[in-house]
Write a protein that holds these residues in place. Structure first.
Motif, mmCIF file in Angstrom:
data_model
loop_
_atom_site.group_PDB
_atom_site.id
_atom_site.type_symbol
_atom_site.label_atom_id
_atom_site.label_comp_id
_atom_site.label_asym_id
_atom_site.label_seq_id
_atom_site.Cartn_x
_atom_site.Cartn_y
_atom_site.Cartn_z
ATOM 1 N N MET A 228 -40.993 -3.964 -1.342
ATOM 2 C CA MET A 228 -39.887 -3.780 -0.292
ATOM 3 C C MET A 228 -40.874 -4.619 0.890
ATOM 4 O O MET A 228 -40.171 -4.451 1.975
ATOM 5 C CB MET A 228 -39.949 -2.156 0.092
ATOM 6 N N SER A 229 -41.644 -5.075 0.651
ATOM 7 C CA SER A 229 -42.407 -5.881 1.717
ATOM 8 C C SER A 229 -41.763 -6.802 2.556
ATOM 9 O O SER A 229 -40.741 -7.357 1.702
ATOM 10 C CB SER A 229 -43.970 -6.264 1.157
ATOM 11 N N LEU A 230 -42.415 -7.164 3.607
ATOM 12 C CA LEU A 230 -41.756 -8.247 4.297
ATOM 13 C C LEU A 230 -41.692 -9.422 3.647
ATOM 14 O O LEU A 230 -40.942 -10.386 3.744
ATOM 15 C CB LEU A 230 -42.361 -8.368 5.896
ATOM 16 N N GLU B 239 -41.779 -10.213 0.484
ATOM 17 C CA GLU B 239 -41.260 -10.172 -0.678
ATOM 18 C C GLU B 239 -39.590 -10.600 -0.355
ATOM 19 O O GLU B 239 -39.124 -11.299 -1.031
ATOM 20 C CB GLU B 239 -41.096 -8.948 -1.477
ATOM 21 N N ASN B 240 -39.421 -9.964 0.933
ATOM 22 C CA ASN B 240 -37.623 -10.502 1.422
ATOM 23 C C ASN B 240 -37.855 -11.547 2.354
ATOM 24 O O ASN B 240 -36.660 -11.573 3.107
ATOM 25 C CB ASN B 240 -37.102 -9.196 1.762
ATOM 26 N N SER B 241 -39.036 -12.318 2.570
ATOM 27 C CA SER B 241 -38.971 -13.155 3.769
ATOM 28 C C SER B 241 -37.681 -14.163 3.564
ATOM 29 O O SER B 241 -37.289 -14.585 4.773
ATOM 30 C CB SER B 241 -40.260 -14.042 3.855
ATOM 31 N N GLU B 242 -37.441 -14.424 2.591
ATOM 32 C CA GLU B 242 -36.112 -15.735 2.571
ATOM 33 C C GLU B 242 -35.030 -15.008 2.842
ATOM 34 O O GLU B 242 -34.401 -15.895 3.717
ATOM 35 C CB GLU B 242 -36.065 -15.931 1.099
#
Lengths: 85, 338
Positions: free
Chosen positions: A1-3, A5-8
Motif C-alpha cells: 500500500m506504500s506510496l 508501490e502506487n507512485s504511477e
C-alpha cells in the motif's frame, strides 16, 4: 500500500487533477457576461458556443487521461512479462 | 437544538442503527438464498448479498429526520427531493439485485429517477469552480444535474469489486464533503445539507463497513452501491460541493471511464470476452490479453500480482489521495468565492 508501490497511479491522478484545473482556467476564459445590448438569439448563440467549446476541451481531457492510463498499463505489463520470462 | 449537536447525533444514530441492522439484513438474505461466492478467496465462501439495503434505508430515514428538524423551507424542499431520489434509486438497486437490469436500461432508469432534481429546480445552478468563481449555468446545469446521480451511482457500483472498496471509499468521500463544507463558502441551507447528509452517510457506511471490510461477511449488492453513489451525487448538488466531489471521485471516475472506454460503451457482462484479471490461490493477476478491459484493479496489479487485501488497501489509499486533492480544490474555490 506504500506510496512507492502506487507512485504511477498517484502521478496519474495528480496529472489528471492539474489538467482538470487547467480545464477550469480555459473554461473561465470563455466566461462572457450576457450583454443585454445584443439580441436574445445572439446571446443564446454565444452561450451555445461556450458550452460546445467547453465540452470539446473536456473531450480532449478525457482522451489524454485514457491515453495516460493505457500507457501506464502497457508499460507495467511489458515489465511484468519480462520479469516472468 | 444546537446545529453541531444535530450533526453529531445524525452520525451516531446512523452508525449505531447500521451496526445493528446489517446483521439482521444479512441473516434475512441468507435465509432467502440471496448469497454470492466471494471469488477472490481460496475457499470461495458464500456471502449474503444486497445487505447494503439496510444502511441505505437508514441514510434515507436520517434525511427524513432532517426534514422534520429543519425550520428552513428551502432546506426542507431540498431534503425531500433527496429522499424521493434515494427511494427510487433503492428500488432500482433492489430490482437489479433480484431480477437484473440490462447495461443500457440501468443508467437510463437512473437518469429518469433524477427528474425531480430537474423539475423542481431548488438547487443553485451556479457551481463555483477554481480560478473562475461562480458560473451561471442556467440551462446546462439542469441537463448535467440529471446525469449526476446516474454517473455517481454507476461509478460507485463499478468500484464495488473487492471487499470494502465501495463502503471504505464512500466513508472517505463523505468525510471529505463534511470537511469541505467548512472551507467552501455556502448558504445556511447548503451548509446544513452538506454537513448533516455527509455525516449521516459516513455513519451509515461506517456501520456497514465493519461487516463489509476484508474479509467481508456481507456484500452491499447494487442496492448498496447505487444508493451510496446517488447519496454522494445528491450531496454534491444540494450541498453545492460539485467540483470538490468530482475531484474526490476521481478514482471512481477513472475506474468507470477506463472500463467503458476499453470495452467501447455500456455492454452486458456476457459480451465482454476477456476478463481483466484472474485469481489463482488468492493472488490477483492482470490479464495479458490486449482486448481485456482496463480496470483499476488490473492497473494496480499490472506492476506486481497482489493479494485481495493489498489491492483493497491500494484502492483506499488512492481514494484518500484524491480526497486530499479535493480539499486543496476547496481552498482554490475559497480563493475565487469573494
Amino acid at each position: 500500500m506504500s506510496l512507492k508501490e502506487n507512485s504511477e497511479l498517484i502521478l496519474l491522478l495528480t496529472n489528471v487533477w492539474f489538467m482538470l484545473l487547467g480545464l477550469c482556467g480555459i473554461i473561465g476564459g470563455f466566461v462572457v457576461t450576457i450583454d443585454l445590448a445584443r439580441s436574445y438569439i445572439e446571446n443564446l448563440g454565444i452561450g451555445a458556443m461556450k458550452v460546445m467549446v467547453s465540452f470539446l476541451v473536456l473531450g480532449f481531457w478525457l482522451i489524454i487521461w485514457y491515453t495516460l492510463m493505457r500507457l501506464t498499463l502497457v508499460s507495467n505489463l511489458s515489465e511484468l512479462k519480462a520479469d516472468n520470462s | 437544538m444546537n446545529l453541531e449537536l444535530i450533526y453529531i447525533l445524525a452520525f451516531i444514530i446512523s452508525l449505531i442503527a447500521s451496526l445493528l441492522i446489517t446483521p439482521l439484513v444479512a441473516k434475512y438474505m441468507k435465509k432467502i438464498g440471496k448469497v454470492g461466492k466471494d471469488v477472490h478467496k481460496v475457499d470461495l465462501p458464500e456471502t449474503p448479498e444486497s445487505v447494503g439495503l439496510g444502511y441505505v434505508i437508514i441514510f434515507t430515514l436520517t434525511l427524513l429526520g432532517g426534514i422534520l428538524i429543519t425550520n428552513d423551507e428551502l432546506t426542507r424542499q431540498r431534503l425531500t427531493i433527496m429522499v424521493v431520489v434515494m427511494v427510487l434509486v433503492i428500488a432500482i438497486g433492489l430490482y437489479d439485485d433480484f431480477k437484473t437490469l440490462s447495461a443500457i436500461l440501468k443508467p437510463g432508469l437512473l437518469i429518469l429517477v433524477s427528474l425531480p432534481i430537474v423539475i423542481f429546480q431548488v438547487a443553485d445552478p451556479r457551481p463555483v469552480i477554481p480560478f473562475v468563481g461562480p458560473v451561471r449555468l442556467t440551462l446546462v446545469y439542469w441537463g448535467l444535474a440529471a446525469l449526476v446521480v446516474a454517473i455517481t451511482s454507476n461509478a460507485s457500483n463499478m468500484i464495488d469489486v473487492l471487499n470494502g472498496t465501495m463502503s471504505g471509499s464512500g466513508i472517505l468521500i463523505a468525510f471529505t464533503a463534511f470537511a469541505a463544507s467548512f472551507i467552501v463558502p455556502l448558504s445556511s441551507s447548503q451548509q446544513f445539507i452538506a454537513r448533516y447528509s455527509s455525516l449521516a452517510l459516513a455513519g451509515a457506511l461506517l456501520g456497514f463497513f465493519w461487516y463489509n471490510r476484508y474479509p467481508a461477511k456481507v456484500f452491499a449488492g447494487d442496492t448498496g452501491s447505487l444508493g451510496t453513489g446517488a447519496a454522494i451525487g445528491l450531496i454534491a448538488i444540494y450541498g453545492k460541493l460539485e467540483f470538490v466531489l468530482i475531484v474526490a471521485l476521481l478514482v471512481h471516475i477513472m475506474n468507470s471511464f477506463s472500463i467503458l472506454s476499453s470495452i467501447g460503451g455500456l455492454k452486458e457482462r456476457r459480451e465482454i470476452q476477456s476478463r481483466p484479471v484472474k485469481v489463482e490461490n488468492g493472488i490477483i493477476y492482470p490479464s495479458l490479453d490486449k482486448k481485456a478491459p482496463i480496470t483499476l484493479v488490473r492497473l494496480i496489479v499490472s506492476k506486481r500480482p497482489k493479494t485481495e487485501k493489498e489491492v483493497v488497501n491500494a484502492i483506499l489509499f488512492l481514494v484518500l489521495y484524491s480526497c486530499i486533492l479535493a480539499l486543496f480544490s476547496a481552498y482554490l474555490i475559497l480563493e475565487v468565492s469573494f
